[in-house]
Design a protein around this motif. Structure first.
Motif, PDB file in Angstrom:
ATOM      1  N   MET A  55      -8.715  -4.861  -5.028  1.00 30.19           N
ATOM      2  CA  MET A  55      -8.341  -3.797  -4.127  1.00 30.19           C
ATOM      3  C   MET A  55      -7.930  -2.544  -4.905  1.00 30.19           C
ATOM      4  O   MET A  55      -8.252  -1.428  -4.508  1.00 30.19           O
ATOM      5  N   GLY A  56      -7.208  -2.721  -6.002  1.00 25.89           N
ATOM      6  CA  GLY A  56      -6.722  -1.588  -6.785  1.00 25.89           C
ATOM      7  C   GLY A  56      -7.835  -0.694  -7.281  1.00 25.89           C
ATOM      8  O   GLY A  56      -7.719   0.540  -7.247  1.00 25.89           O
ATOM      9  N   GLU A  57      -8.927  -1.285  -7.741  1.00 21.10           N
ATOM     10  CA  GLU A  57     -10.040  -0.485  -8.250  1.00 21.10           C
ATOM     11  C   GLU A  57     -10.676   0.355  -7.140  1.00 21.10           C
ATOM     12  O   GLU A  57     -11.049   1.502  -7.365  1.00 21.10           O
ATOM     13  N   VAL A  58     -10.783  -0.212  -5.956  1.00 21.39           N
ATOM     14  CA  VAL A  58     -11.359   0.510  -4.812  1.00 21.39           C
ATOM     15  C   VAL A  58     -10.452   1.671  -4.420  1.00 21.39           C
ATOM     16  O   VAL A  58     -10.927   2.787  -4.172  1.00 21.39           O
ATOM     17  N   PRO A  60      -0.997  -0.426 -12.349  1.00 21.03           N
ATOM     18  CA  PRO A  60      -1.722  -1.692 -12.502  1.00 21.03           C
ATOM     19  C   PRO A  60      -2.338  -2.120 -11.162  1.00 21.03           C
ATOM     20  O   PRO A  60      -1.696  -2.004 -10.109  1.00 21.03           O
ATOM     21  N   ASN A  61      -3.564  -2.595 -11.205  1.00 18.44           N
ATOM     22  CA  ASN A  61      -4.259  -2.971  -9.972  1.00 18.44           C
ATOM     23  C   ASN A  61      -3.484  -3.983  -9.137  1.00 18.44           C
ATOM     24  O   ASN A  61      -3.499  -3.916  -7.899  1.00 18.44           O
ATOM     25  N   GLU A  62      -2.786  -4.893  -9.771  1.00 16.49           N
ATOM     26  CA  GLU A  62      -2.046  -5.916  -9.017  1.00 16.49           C
ATOM     27  C   GLU A  62      -0.877  -5.322  -8.229  1.00 16.49           C
ATOM     28  O   GLU A  62      -0.409  -5.913  -7.260  1.00 16.49           O
ATOM     29  N   LYS A  63      -0.415  -4.157  -8.608  1.00 14.90           N
ATOM     30  CA  LYS A  63       0.686  -3.494  -7.899  1.00 14.90           C
ATOM     31  C   LYS A  63       0.310  -3.220  -6.434  1.00 14.90           C
ATOM     32  O   LYS A  63       1.163  -3.288  -5.543  1.00 14.90           O
ATOM     33  N   PHE A  64      -0.961  -2.962  -6.182  1.00 19.16           N
ATOM     34  CA  PHE A  64      -1.402  -2.643  -4.831  1.00 19.16           C
ATOM     35  C   PHE A  64      -1.299  -3.841  -3.883  1.00 19.16           C
ATOM     36  O   PHE A  64      -1.334  -3.673  -2.664  1.00 19.16           O
ATOM     37  N   ASN A  65      -1.147  -5.047  -4.429  1.00 17.63           N
ATOM     38  CA  ASN A  65      -0.986  -6.243  -3.599  1.00 17.63           C
ATOM     39  C   ASN A  65       0.471  -6.516  -3.212  1.00 17.63           C
ATOM     40  O   ASN A  65       0.732  -7.370  -2.376  1.00 17.63           O
ATOM     41  N   GLU A  66       1.400  -5.791  -3.822  1.00 13.49           N
ATOM     42  CA  GLU A  66       2.823  -6.039  -3.577  1.00 13.49           C
ATOM     43  C   GLU A  66       3.232  -5.623  -2.170  1.00 13.49           C
ATOM     44  O   GLU A  66       2.789  -4.599  -1.646  1.00 13.49           O
ATOM     45  N   GLU A 115       2.092  -2.594   5.217  1.00 14.23           N
ATOM     46  CA  GLU A 115       3.002  -3.601   4.683  1.00 14.23           C
ATOM     47  C   GLU A 115       2.900  -3.801   3.173  1.00 14.23           C
ATOM     48  O   GLU A 115       3.777  -4.402   2.590  1.00 14.23           O
ATOM     49  N   THR A 116       1.827  -3.320   2.549  1.00 19.33           N
ATOM     50  CA  THR A 116       1.684  -3.459   1.102  1.00 19.33           C
ATOM     51  C   THR A 116       1.511  -2.081   0.460  1.00 19.33           C
ATOM     52  O   THR A 116       1.173  -1.103   1.139  1.00 19.33           O
TER      53      THR A 116
END
Length: 151
Positions: A1-4, A103-109, A119-120
């Motif tokens: 998701m982060g890259e998009v 960081p791309n994973e940050k977008f999932n938080e 919500e994220t």
């Protein structure tokens, strides 16, 4: 998701930067009839809102920007110095550089509390893309309206 998300911001910021380069400073503060604000306000508003969405704890912008560019503010209420268009554009570029470093994973938080139904961090970032696109459209409509009124 982060890259998009980062790709969408790249597209939007590239277009925004190109369009802002076409706007002469002398029309940036003209508030066209039928609009609530002017081009300078829209640029500052995009900068402030995106900052609040993606970097709420960092304090990278002057505190006065909330008084100038927050929702429901307007240029007719401005007192004191207002940042130049060049300053706002530079801050947009710096913000974009910081955005790319997320960081791309940050977008999932998950957010501590939902913001505007998001919500994220990623959902809020996607809403930020929509928000920037909307204001880019407003900026271009204002530019055309002001230019037509000066012709």
């Amino acid at each position: 998701m982060g890259e998009v998300i980062k790709k969408e911001f790249e597209i939007i910021r590239t277009r925004l930067h190109a369009r802002l380069a076409e706007i002469p400073d002398e029309i940036a503060d003209i508030q066209p009839k039928g609009f609530n604000n002017n081009i300078r306000w829209n640029i500052g508003h995009v900068l402030l809102v995106t900052e609040n969405f993606l970097f709420p704890e960092e304090g990278n912008l002057p505190a006065t920007y909330k008084e100038l560019f927050a929702p429901r503010t307007k240029p007719s209420d401005w007192n004191g110095e207002v940042p130049t268009i060049a300053t706002l554009v530079q801050q947009l570029e710096e913000q974009y550089d910081r955005m790319k470093a997320i960081p791309n994973e940050k977008f999932n938080e998950k957010l501590a509390e939902p913001v505007l139904g998001n919500e994220t961090v990623g959902e809020l970032a996607v809403f930020g893309c929509f928000h920037e696109s909307y204001h880019l459209g407003q900026i271009m409509a204002m530019k055309r309206t002001v230019e037509a009124s000066l012709a």
